[in-house]
Each structure stands twice: as C-alpha cells, then as structure tokens.
Design a protein around this motif. Structure first.
Motif, PDB file in Angstrom:
ATOM      1  N   GLU A 217       0.843  -1.195   0.000  1.00 11.04           N
ATOM      2  CA  GLU A 217       0.000   0.000   0.000  1.00 11.04           C
ATOM      3  C   GLU A 217       0.882   1.249   0.000  1.00 11.04           C
ATOM      4  O   GLU A 217       1.970   1.257   0.572  1.00 11.04           O
ATOM      5  N   THR A 218       0.377   2.294  -0.645  1.00 12.45           N
ATOM      6  CA  THR A 218       1.185   3.501  -0.833  1.00 12.45           C
ATOM      7  C   THR A 218       1.681   4.078   0.485  1.00 12.45           C
ATOM      8  O   THR A 218       2.858   4.439   0.618  1.00 12.45           O
ATOM      9  N   GLU A 219       0.809   4.153   1.490  1.00 19.83           N
ATOM     10  CA  GLU A 219       1.214   4.731   2.771  1.00 19.83           C
ATOM     11  C   GLU A 219       2.266   3.868   3.457  1.00 19.83           C
ATOM     12  O   GLU A 219       3.199   4.391   4.078  1.00 19.83           O
ATOM     13  N   THR A 220       2.133   2.550   3.341  1.00 22.38           N
ATOM     14  CA  THR A 220       3.132   1.649   3.914  1.00 22.38           C
ATOM     15  C   THR A 220       4.471   1.819   3.217  1.00 22.38           C
ATOM     16  O   THR A 220       5.535   1.813   3.859  1.00 22.38           O
ATOM     17  N   PHE A 221       4.420   1.994   1.897  1.00 25.65           N
ATOM     18  CA  PHE A 221       5.655   2.223   1.129  1.00 25.65           C
ATOM     19  C   PHE A 221       6.336   3.510   1.580  1.00 25.65           C
ATOM     20  O   PHE A 221       7.564   3.555   1.754  1.00 25.65           O
ATOM     21  N   ILE A 222       5.553   4.567   1.788  1.00 23.48           N
ATOM     22  CA  ILE A 222       6.120   5.849   2.228  1.00 23.48           C
ATOM     23  C   ILE A 222       6.762   5.702   3.607  1.00 23.48           C
ATOM     24  O   ILE A 222       7.860   6.210   3.860  1.00 23.48           O
ATOM     25  N   GLU A 223       6.078   5.011   4.508  1.00 23.85           N
ATOM     26  CA  GLU A 223       6.592   4.846   5.867  1.00 23.85           C
ATOM     27  C   GLU A 223       7.883   4.036   5.903  1.00 23.85           C
ATOM     28  O   GLU A 223       8.655   4.122   6.865  1.00 23.85           O
ATOM     29  N   SER A 224       8.121   3.246   4.863  1.00 20.25           N
ATOM     30  CA  SER A 224       9.338   2.430   4.818  1.00 20.25           C
ATOM     31  C   SER A 224      10.521   3.171   4.195  1.00 20.25           C
ATOM     32  O   SER A 224      11.631   2.638   4.160  1.00 20.25           O
ATOM     33  N   LEU A 225      10.290   4.410   3.719  1.00 27.03           N
ATOM     34  CA  LEU A 225      11.398   5.192   3.162  1.00 27.03           C
ATOM     35  C   LEU A 225      12.445   5.448   4.246  1.00 27.03           C
ATOM     36  O   LEU A 225      12.094   5.686   5.408  1.00 27.03           O
ATOM     37  N   PRO A 226      13.723   5.416   3.914  1.00 28.75           N
ATOM     38  CA  PRO A 226      14.781   5.583   4.923  1.00 28.75           C
ATOM     39  C   PRO A 226      14.635   6.866   5.735  1.00 28.75           C
ATOM     40  O   PRO A 226      14.600   7.964   5.179  1.00 28.75           O
ATOM     41  N   GLY A 227      14.515   6.715   7.054  1.00 26.57           N
ATOM     42  CA  GLY A 227      14.466   7.852   7.960  1.00 26.57           C
ATOM     43  C   GLY A 227      13.113   8.520   8.093  1.00 26.57           C
ATOM     44  O   GLY A 227      12.935   9.360   8.981  1.00 26.57           O
ATOM     45  N   TYR A 228      12.134   8.152   7.255  1.00 27.48           N
ATOM     46  CA  TYR A 228      10.849   8.857   7.269  1.00 27.48           C
ATOM     47  C   TYR A 228      10.119   8.672   8.598  1.00 27.48           C
ATOM     48  O   TYR A 228       9.719   9.641   9.247  1.00 27.48           O
TER      49      TYR A 228
END
Length: 354
Positions: A217-228
């Motif tokens: 899911e898009t939000e899960t992908f964003i949360e997995s960005l380094p340091g986010y």
C-alpha cells in the motif's frame, strides 16, 4: 467570567507574562508541526502526486524502490484498474557550478504517473527530462544540460513540474529508454528492466499472485522510506512533550497566583460565594489566557513562515495547527485543576486569620 476578566485587566503585567509564556510554547508547537509536515513532504511529494493505491516491488527489495528490479513483462500479470511502470535511479546532476542530488524516474508518458508540466514542455526525445521545481529554486533553468555522476550520458531540462521530490531529492522525469541508457549504457536491453509497477485498484490483495513480487500500500511504502518514520516520530514526540510542559507551566503559574490570593478567596467564601463559582472563575481565566497566547502564537508562526527562505522545509497545515491549538488550551485548563483543588480546600476562617 466577570471576575476572571476583571482580574486580568487589573493585573495586566502579571497576566501578560503568562500569556507570553503560553505564546512561546504555542509558537514552538506550531513551528515544529510545520517543520514535521515540511520534512515529510520532502520524502513523499512525488509519491503523493501519483494518487495511487499501491506499488508492486520485488519481495527481496524489502520495500525499497532503489533495491527492486523486475522485468517489464510483469505488468501483464498485474490485476488492477490502472497500471504505470516506473524505473528509478539516484544520481548527482551538475551543470556549471550547480550540483544537486536527484532521483531519476523513468516512465511512460501515456500513463497516469506522468507529471503535469508547469513551465516548458513534456519530454519527446531521448535524454530530455522534466525536472522538479526544487531544482529551479536552486538555480537550474530550462535548457540546462546536466552531466551525471554515474554515466557519460547528459540530460537536458525541457520542463518543470511542481511537488516532485522523492526521499528528499528533486525528481527528474524521463522516458524508460533514457533511464535504461543512463543506468546500463548502450548495452542495455531497451525497456527490459523496471523498478516497480504503480497501481490504482479497489482490491489491492488481488493485484498479483506472482511469486517474487509484493504489493505494498502507498502509505506503507512511504513509511518504509529511509528515515521517514524515525524523523516523524521524533518531531511528534517533541510536540507531545511540549503539551505536557505547557500544562505544567500553567499549573505552576496559577498555583502561585492562587496561593498569593488565599486570603482574598477566604474573604469571598466567608461572604457566601461558593467554591464552585471561584473554581469556574479560575478555569475561565485560564481559558482566556490560553486562547490569547495560542492565537498570538499562531499569528506569529504564520508571519514567520511568510519570510522563511524556500530552503527551509516548513509546510503549515492549518487544520492540524488548529487542532494543536485546541489541545494546548485544553492542557492549560487541565493544569488549572491544581489551583481549583486549592480553592476548594480553603478554610475561610483560617484564610482571614480567624
């Protein structure tokens, strides 16, 4: 309310100091909120711009776009309303004395992740790119030829788009063919490898059943960005601690003021004024002081934001700031409870020396 307001008017200096402290706390909370939103935007602008429901990556990539590599033929196995292929590469772009870290997105111009051009034109030939406007703020302009750290190929800026940063780096949009050439050189198989497939679909779980691929899911992908996530949690914890600090500050101030006025409250209670009336007066007084402090802090924050340079990653979200303002007023009132308890316990005879 009458008693509370009259006391504020009579002791302007004393209550101005309390308002000043509350204003500074509110200012810090609002500014940290803007900073948290701004830093989050640095990482997710380009992803939010897709307006997608999910992204398909390889399972071994650990939800990292830069570590994912799959065949473009995999798009035929994806079950979704809309799909868009995406190739990605990090690089250092330079023209003249200007240098910036960039994220290069290889896309198809007829798919939904194609950005809207706000200046210039869309790419039509090889080695042409649409650049995020963050590069324009750094001095890059239309027609600039960019040399890249990872290849001998050069790219030409033919257009600019807004809200195009990924993992804090400005994005360069180009064709898949150009990305393959930059990434693998002239020996690259044209369009053979991509990084991900971006999808719009109502049923994310049914997107793919192919082994080796994972739908995120898009939000899960964003949360997995380094340091986010770490960055967001740090700033949010600072904001929450400020709420607690605000409550403690108000409690201390009001408690000291209440202790100073014990004899006055004793006389008032001896005259038949109930403790409930005095308690409501203190609560109302706190609400007035907190509301004024929060309002001034909000105005000062927005005023400061108007003069900040574009290099400062601050983005003010008014609804969120209003919610934080209400919370600050609420915790200030909560801090006044200690003073209320003191008033309730006052013995009129002892207070007036009887």
């Amino acid at each position: 309310m009458f008693l509370a307001w009259n006391e504020i008017i009579k002791n302007k200096l004393r209550f101005t100091l309390i308002i000043g402290v509350l204003m500074l706390v509110a200012y810090l909370v609002f500014f940290l909120s803007g900073l948290a939103n701004g830093l989050a935007s640095l990482n997710r602008e380009a992803v939010d711009k897709w307006d997608a429901d999910a992204i398909v990556l390889t399972e071994e990539s650990d939800q990292s776009l830069t570590q994912s590599s799959l065949s473009i033929d995999a798009v035929d196995e994806i079950q979704a309303d809309e799909t868009a292929v995406l190739g990605q590469l990090n690089a250092i772009a330079q023209t003249g004395d200007l240098k910036a870290g960039v994220s290069i997105f290889g896309i198809n111009s007829d798919e939904f992740i194609m950005p809207e051009v706000i200046e210039g034109e869309e790419f039509t030939d090889a080695n042409e790119v649409i650049a995020g406007d963050a590069l324009k703020d750094e001095g890059f302009k239309l027609g600039d030829t960019l040399s890249l750290s990872s290849t001998k190929e050069t790219l030409k800026i033919v257009g600019f788009t807004d809200q195009a940063r990924f993992n804090a780096a400005p994005v360069l949009y180009t064709t898949l063919e150009t990305l393959q050439l930059v990434k693998f050189g002239e020996t690259a198989e044209n369009d053979s490898q991509i990084s991900a497939i971006v999808v719009r679909t109502e049923d994310i779980s049914a997107t793919t059943d192919e082994n080796g691929l994972a739908t995120i899911e898009t939000e899960t992908f964003i949360e997995s960005l380094p340091g986010y996530t770490e960055q967001s949690l740090t700033l949010n914890f600072m904001i929450y601690f400020l709420f607690v600090i605000s409550s403690v500050i108000v409690a201390i101030f009001l408690y000291v003021l209440t202790v100073q006025k014990i004899s006055m409250f004793g006389v008032m209670k001896a005259q038949g004024i109930p403790s409930g009336y005095l308690a409501r007066s203190v609560i109302a007084q706190t609400a007035i002081l907190a509301a004024i402090g929060v309002a001034v802090g909000l105005g000062l924050t927005l005023f400061t934001g108007a003069f900040l340079p574009s290099a400062v990653p601050v983005a003010f979200d008014i609804p969120t700031m209003l919610i934080y303002g209400v919370v600050l007023i609420a915790v200030a009132i909560l801090g006044a409870v200690f003073s209320v308890l003191t008033i309730v316990k006052i013995d009129p005879l002892k207070a007036i020396g009887g």
